[in-house]
Design a protein around this motif. Sequence first.
Motif, PDB file in Angstrom:
ATOM      1  N   ASN A   1       2.338   2.864   2.894  1.00 51.16           N
ATOM      2  CA  ASN A   1       1.080   3.465   2.478  1.00 51.16           C
ATOM      3  C   ASN A   1       0.986   3.426   0.953  1.00 51.16           C
ATOM      4  O   ASN A   1       1.961   3.738   0.252  1.00 51.16           O
ATOM      5  CB  ASN A   1       1.023   4.901   2.988  1.00 51.16           C
ATOM      6  N   VAL A   2      -0.173   3.041   0.418  1.00 51.97           N
ATOM      7  CA  VAL A   2      -0.285   2.819  -1.029  1.00 51.97           C
ATOM      8  C   VAL A   2       0.010   4.083  -1.838  1.00 51.97           C
ATOM      9  O   VAL A   2       0.596   4.010  -2.929  1.00 51.97           O
ATOM     10  CB  VAL A   2      -1.672   2.252  -1.395  1.00 51.97           C
ATOM     11  N   GLY A   3      -0.386   5.250  -1.332  1.00 47.74           N
ATOM     12  CA  GLY A   3      -0.095   6.482  -2.047  1.00 47.74           C
ATOM     13  C   GLY A   3       1.358   6.861  -1.975  1.00 47.74           C
ATOM     14  O   GLY A   3       1.967   7.309  -2.957  1.00 47.74           O
ATOM     15  N   ASP A   4       1.946   6.678  -0.813  1.00 50.92           N
ATOM     16  CA  ASP A   4       3.370   6.973  -0.639  1.00 50.92           C
ATOM     17  C   ASP A   4       4.212   6.073  -1.517  1.00 50.92           C
ATOM     18  O   ASP A   4       5.185   6.511  -2.141  1.00 50.92           O
ATOM     19  CB  ASP A   4       3.746   6.807   0.836  1.00 50.92           C
ATOM     20  N   TYR A   5       3.838   4.776  -1.596  1.00 46.04           N
ATOM     21  CA  TYR A   5       4.573   3.849  -2.439  1.00 46.04           C
ATOM     22  C   TYR A   5       4.491   4.255  -3.909  1.00 46.04           C
ATOM     23  O   TYR A   5       5.502   4.293  -4.621  1.00 46.04           O
ATOM     24  CB  TYR A   5       4.049   2.423  -2.291  1.00 46.04           C
ATOM     25  N   ALA A   6       3.280   4.558  -4.375  1.00 44.35           N
ATOM     26  CA  ALA A   6       3.071   4.775  -5.804  1.00 44.35           C
ATOM     27  C   ALA A   6       3.580   6.124  -6.289  1.00 44.35           C
ATOM     28  O   ALA A   6       4.240   6.223  -7.331  1.00 44.35           O
ATOM     29  CB  ALA A   6       1.587   4.628  -6.141  1.00 44.35           C
TER      30      ALA A   6
END
Length: 450
Positions: free
Chosen positions: A213-218
């Motif tokens: 997930n882009v938020g989890d990654y960032a």
Amino acid sequence: MSKQIGLSALVASMVLISSLNGADDINTMFSEGKVSGQARMFYIDREYQGSAGTRTHRGSTAIGGYIKYETAELEGFNLGAAFYTTNKLDSRNTIDQTLLGQDNDNYTILGEAYLQYKHANTSFKGGRQKLSTPMLGDDDARMIPNLFEAYVLTNKDIANTTLTLGHVTKFAQGTFGRVYSATPTATNANKLLSAISGYSYVDSLNQTGEFKNVGDYAFGNSTDGITMASITYTGIQNLKLTLWDYYAHDIMNIVYGEADISWSCLITDAIKPYAGVQVIKEDSVGDEVGGDINSRYAAAKLGFKVENFDLSFAYSKTGDNDSSEAAAGGVANAIISPWGGTPAYTQGMVTRHAFMAGTAASKVTASYNFKDTGANLITSAYYAEFDMDKNSGYGLERTASEAGFDAIYNLQEIKNLQLRLRGNFPRGYAANSSGTTGWNEYRFIVNYNF
């Protein structure tokens, strides 16, 4: 598990098309499909200078690339899938981690698995894919590029205009991001460096090989993804206008604008001048899982071409932090770009400090194409400086610099074989009370496309 999900999506798509068009057509669709890919060998060697301590030298050699299969079109539909891999060829004690996956291991990933549809001036692509946009990019600087799970609609019905609307849900970091070594226990300065350079603020070292997930990654918090829209207009001769908006839910909204223009020289037709400007504005939104972000960046470039020679100059400035914002980690007025987007006119090959808060950067680049001599060789060299503010959040006030070169040679004797030699020589890249750090780095890359 990630590979199974991608393959399941492909199977479901095939069943849908089969139900619409018949098994005989499906057979033709696959029998007329095409296999393509790239074999890559990458050698890198870096020797540190300054206050790097005992870790003064590192290097690696790896081999890998990707293989891709794409079906023929059927009623406008087609499918595609690609596997990417990297594998080390040496076992040095000081492995360069940017060629490999977690724990410096080999890995293979189903990087692309998509359904595509084209009708008239409209196209759609959904699933795992490569993206190359200003603030979401593949950043293919080492063995495996960044990859995305996204759903993108493109339309060209309006003359000289391209419209894009898309939504990105997941991000698979490529191998290059591991160079920044951001981890949950790293200093705020190292995390900031990773985030302004195209990668995670919380962990860029241990997130290769999987779609997250882009938020989890960032930032370590799952979000509803990134909704993006763009318009590109080329209806005025020699002028190109581009505007992008990225709404990263509960993180930030990013506006990117760029204008490029060329014109005729009043003195002689042999000189072809050109110029460009770019602006970036970021503002935190929703739950602000990335913190309070209120950043701006502006840059301009001016250059000219004379036959096969190209010379350009660029300058950029990022908004300033105050002392409290610097103490909080320096994120507030820095350009945060955790999904591979590194479009700065003034960035170096490795030094991406132009996005640090309060940084004034400049860059000169010269390139020459030797095609008129009969050699399929393109060379370039550059020099960039980064005047770092004391409140940037990354080390001391100083001027960092980077010189470098790039040479690309396509062999005439062996079709589709490319040899590439690159070098970069940063000085003052990092700084603390004990001094500064820089290095000399050389890369040799062999690409064979098929």
